[in-house]
Design an enzyme around this catalytic site. Structure first.
Site, PDB file in Angstrom:
ATOM      1  N   PHE A  28      37.240  35.728  41.826  1.00 52.28           N
ATOM      2  CA  PHE A  28      37.069  35.495  40.384  1.00 52.28           C
ATOM      3  C   PHE A  28      37.646  34.125  39.987  1.00 52.28           C
ATOM      4  O   PHE A  28      36.908  33.221  39.575  1.00 52.28           O
ATOM      5  CB  PHE A  28      37.734  36.672  39.646  1.00 52.28           C
ATOM      6  CG  PHE A  28      38.123  36.410  38.226  1.00 52.28           C
ATOM      7  CD1 PHE A  28      37.232  35.862  37.312  1.00 52.28           C
ATOM      8  CD2 PHE A  28      39.413  36.747  37.780  1.00 52.28           C
ATOM      9  CE1 PHE A  28      37.617  35.632  35.992  1.00 52.28           C
ATOM     10  CE2 PHE A  28      39.793  36.532  36.469  1.00 52.28           C
ATOM     11  CZ  PHE A  28      38.899  35.958  35.581  1.00 52.28           C
ATOM     12  N   TYR A 160      52.223  43.609  47.224  1.00 52.44           N
ATOM     13  CA  TYR A 160      51.748  42.461  46.433  1.00 52.44           C
ATOM     14  C   TYR A 160      52.936  41.679  45.869  1.00 52.44           C
ATOM     15  O   TYR A 160      53.055  40.466  46.068  1.00 52.44           O
ATOM     16  CB  TYR A 160      50.856  42.990  45.315  1.00 52.44           C
ATOM     17  CG  TYR A 160      50.207  41.924  44.469  1.00 52.44           C
ATOM     18  CD1 TYR A 160      49.134  41.178  44.955  1.00 52.44           C
ATOM     19  CD2 TYR A 160      50.657  41.669  43.167  1.00 52.44           C
ATOM     20  CE1 TYR A 160      48.525  40.203  44.168  1.00 52.44           C
ATOM     21  CE2 TYR A 160      50.053  40.699  42.379  1.00 52.44           C
ATOM     22  CZ  TYR A 160      48.986  39.978  42.881  1.00 52.44           C
ATOM     23  OH  TYR A 160      48.383  39.001  42.099  1.00 52.44           O
TER      24      TYR A 160
HETATM   25  P1  NAD Z   1      40.108  38.102  43.534  1.00 53.92           P
HETATM   26  O1  NAD Z   1      40.391  39.344  44.273  1.00 53.92           O
HETATM   27  O2  NAD Z   1      38.830  37.987  42.753  1.00 53.92           O
HETATM   28  O3  NAD Z   1      40.162  36.824  44.492  1.00 53.92           O
HETATM   29  C1  NAD Z   1      40.912  36.793  45.681  1.00 53.92           C
HETATM   30  C2  NAD Z   1      40.077  36.053  46.737  1.00 53.92           C
HETATM   31  O4  NAD Z   1      40.845  35.926  47.948  1.00 53.92           O
HETATM   32  C3  NAD Z   1      38.805  36.819  47.124  1.00 53.92           C
HETATM   33  O5  NAD Z   1      37.729  35.934  47.200  1.00 53.92           O
HETATM   34  C4  NAD Z   1      39.129  37.417  48.496  1.00 53.92           C
HETATM   35  O6  NAD Z   1      37.987  37.664  49.261  1.00 53.92           O
HETATM   36  C5  NAD Z   1      40.052  36.343  49.052  1.00 53.92           C
HETATM   37  N1  NAD Z   1      40.977  36.810  50.090  1.00 53.92           N
HETATM   38  C6  NAD Z   1      41.807  37.881  50.034  1.00 53.92           C
HETATM   39  N2  NAD Z   1      42.535  37.968  51.164  1.00 53.92           N
HETATM   40  C7  NAD Z   1      42.167  36.920  51.946  1.00 53.92           C
HETATM   41  C8  NAD Z   1      42.555  36.487  53.231  1.00 53.92           C
HETATM   42  N3  NAD Z   1      43.465  37.143  53.955  1.00 53.92           N
HETATM   43  N4  NAD Z   1      41.964  35.372  53.743  1.00 53.92           N
HETATM   44  C9  NAD Z   1      41.016  34.700  53.040  1.00 53.92           C
HETATM   45  N5  NAD Z   1      40.609  35.086  51.799  1.00 53.92           N
HETATM   46  C10 NAD Z   1      41.180  36.186  51.264  1.00 53.92           C
HETATM   47  O7  NAD Z   1      41.362  37.865  42.556  1.00 53.92           O
HETATM   48  P2  NAD Z   1      41.620  36.738  41.461  1.00 53.92           P
HETATM   49  O8  NAD Z   1      41.864  37.417  40.164  1.00 53.92           O
HETATM   50  O9  NAD Z   1      40.590  35.680  41.539  1.00 53.92           O
HETATM   51  O10 NAD Z   1      43.025  36.179  41.960  1.00 53.92           O
HETATM   52  C11 NAD Z   1      43.124  34.950  42.668  1.00 53.92           C
HETATM   53  C12 NAD Z   1      44.594  34.680  42.964  1.00 53.92           C
HETATM   54  O11 NAD Z   1      45.337  34.597  41.750  1.00 53.92           O
HETATM   55  C13 NAD Z   1      45.273  35.763  43.819  1.00 53.92           C
HETATM   56  O12 NAD Z   1      46.140  35.151  44.727  1.00 53.92           O
HETATM   57  C14 NAD Z   1      46.056  36.563  42.806  1.00 53.92           C
HETATM   58  O13 NAD Z   1      47.204  37.145  43.369  1.00 53.92           O
HETATM   59  C15 NAD Z   1      46.418  35.489  41.783  1.00 53.92           C
HETATM   60  N6  NAD Z   1      46.644  36.097  40.451  1.00 53.92           N
HETATM   61  C16 NAD Z   1      45.588  36.471  39.676  1.00 53.92           C
HETATM   62  C17 NAD Z   1      45.827  37.058  38.436  1.00 53.92           C
HETATM   63  C18 NAD Z   1      44.712  37.455  37.511  1.00 53.92           C
HETATM   64  O14 NAD Z   1      44.999  38.014  36.454  1.00 53.92           O
HETATM   65  N7  NAD Z   1      43.467  37.196  37.791  1.00 53.92           N
HETATM   66  C19 NAD Z   1      47.147  37.287  38.012  1.00 53.92           C
HETATM   67  C20 NAD Z   1      48.190  36.918  38.852  1.00 53.92           C
HETATM   68  C21 NAD Z   1      47.931  36.305  40.071  1.00 53.92           C
END
Ligand code: NAD
Ligand code: UDP
Length: 337
Positions: A28, A160
């Site tokens: 995302f 996490y």
């Molecule tokens: P998401 O799940 O849509 O995106 C995570 C991406 O990482 C996915 O494309 C997934 O396929 C990839 N991925 C996961 N494990 C992997 C691995 N071992 N190797 C390679 N790729 C891997 O989530 P998001 O909301 O887009 O979050 C992105 C980042 O931001 C994450 O690290 C998340 O912890 C952090 N984050 C997001 C939010 C939020 O509200 N959206 C809040 C706090 C932190």
């Protein structure tokens, strides 16, 4: 290990601008970040294992000569010459990160270590997507960066929370020991187009339930609070932090300080969608934080950043996105999942 670049125009990937690796770029937030970087003239290599990310999020980027992607798990080492690295790889939704907690922890710890070694090797600047979860179930409200948090180290959210905390430690130690240029954001709940309909987080769940006319599942009594940031605001903050001079090498909160109870969010989504859905109450997950709201004084002062999109407006464009998603034929949805 051989890296296979899937872009048909891969030979031109290094043709212009700084070379940027975005781990988790098919997710995302990652897909919005890739898009922003390409528009800023960067060459982007998205590295993703596609566990929660989708090809669908990248398809519109394939027209950029400077975009390429590779299917790779960051738990395994990677060697690509780059100038900048953004680490967003990690499932972010509780049901997804709890499905394989050991791999979630490995992703944040071993994955971050691999990317930090890459950064040290190529003297690349490196950015970490950390989280408000480092504050756990906070005793200080709103949460400033100086608060150390209240985190359970062996509950369902620990893979996490503790993984992200360990990653922050590694980032700081690479900075201290090897002089690596680090940038760390602590992201508070962010929503917007390109979330998966089955993502499991509250905004996407409630919108999909409302659009389908299904019961809206509030966990607990719905009095717990969260602050919801629209994706465009967040990506602007990412970009400002990564390019800030002088460098800010300590964590920076990014999020929208508007605070809502989960019940208020459910009512708002029912109202904006005009849905006939009922709000129903389900058990509160273990260790679900009671309250969340970012103190964004540092981002305001150091980056001149604050969110511009109010919840009602952000929800409208997110709802429009999910309406388009749900209108697609079932076989098309299966293909993009
Ligand atoms: P998401 O799940 O849509 O995106 C995570 C991406 O990482 C996915 O494309 C997934 O396929 C990839 N991925 C996961 N494990 C992997 C691995 N071992 N190797 C390679 N790729 C891997 O989530 P998001 O909301 O887009 O979050 C992105 C980042 O931001 C994450 O690290 C998340 O912890 C952090 N984050 C997001 C939010 C939020 O509200 N959206 C809040 C706090 C932190
Ligand atoms: N939540 C809810 N119904 C849902 C999904 C989530 O009431 O269908 C609640 C959840 O218990 C939490 C809040 O909404 O209190 C935010 O949950 P989310 O999973 O989006 O993020 P996080 O808990 O990691 O902040």
């Amino acid at each position: 290990m051989e890296i296979v670049f899937n872009s048909p125009r891969r030979s031109r990937v290094y043709s212009s601008g700084p070379r940027v690796l975005v781990a988790g770029g098919a997710g995302f937030l990652g897909s919005h970040l890739c898009e922003r970087l390409l528009r800023e003239g960067r060459s982007v290599i998205c590295v993703d294992n596609f566990s929660t990310g989708r090809m669908e999020n990248l398809r519109h980027l394939l027209r950029f000569d400077t975009f390429s992607y590779v299917r790779h798990d960051i738990v395994d080492p990677i060697d690509v010459p780059v100038d900048e690295i953004y680490n967003l790889a990690c499932p972010a939704s509780p049901p997804h990160y709890q499905a394989d907690p050991i791999h979630t922890m490995k992703t944040s710890v071993i994955g971050s270590l691999n990317l930090l070694e890459l950064a040290a090797h190529y003297q690349a600047r490196i950015f970490q997507a950390s989280t408000s979860e480092v504050y756990g179930d906070p005793h200080v409200h709103p949460q400033p960066e100086g608060y150390w948090g209240n985190v359970n180290c062996f509950g369902p959210r620990s893979c996490y929370d503790e993984g992200k905390r360990s990653a922050e430690t590694l980032f700081h130690d690479f900075h201290k020991q090897y002089g690596v240029d680090i940038r760390i954001v602590r992201i508070f709940n962010t929503y917007g187009p390109r979330m998966r309909p089955d993502d499991g987080r509250v905004v996407s769940n409630f919108i999909v339930q409302a659009l389908k006319g299904e019961d809206i599942t509030v966990y607990g009594d719905g009095s717990q609070t969260r602050s919801f940031c629209y994706v465009d605001d967040l990506i602007e903050g990412f970009f400002r932090l990564m390019n800030s001079e002088p460098a800010i090498q300590t964590p920076v909160n990014l999020g929208n300080p508007g605070e809502f109870t989960v019940r208020e969010l459910a009512e708002k989504i029912v109202e904006v969608t005009g849905s006939s859905s009922r709000i129903v109450y389900r058990p509160l997950p273990v260790d679900d934080p009671r309250q969340r709201r970012p103190d964004i004084a540092v981002a305001k002062r150091e980056l001149g950043w604050q969110p511009a999109v109010v919840l009602d407006d952000g929800l409208k464009s997110t709802i429009a996105y999910f309406e388009r998603q749900l209108a697609r034929p079932a076989e098309e949805l299966a293909e993009v999942a």
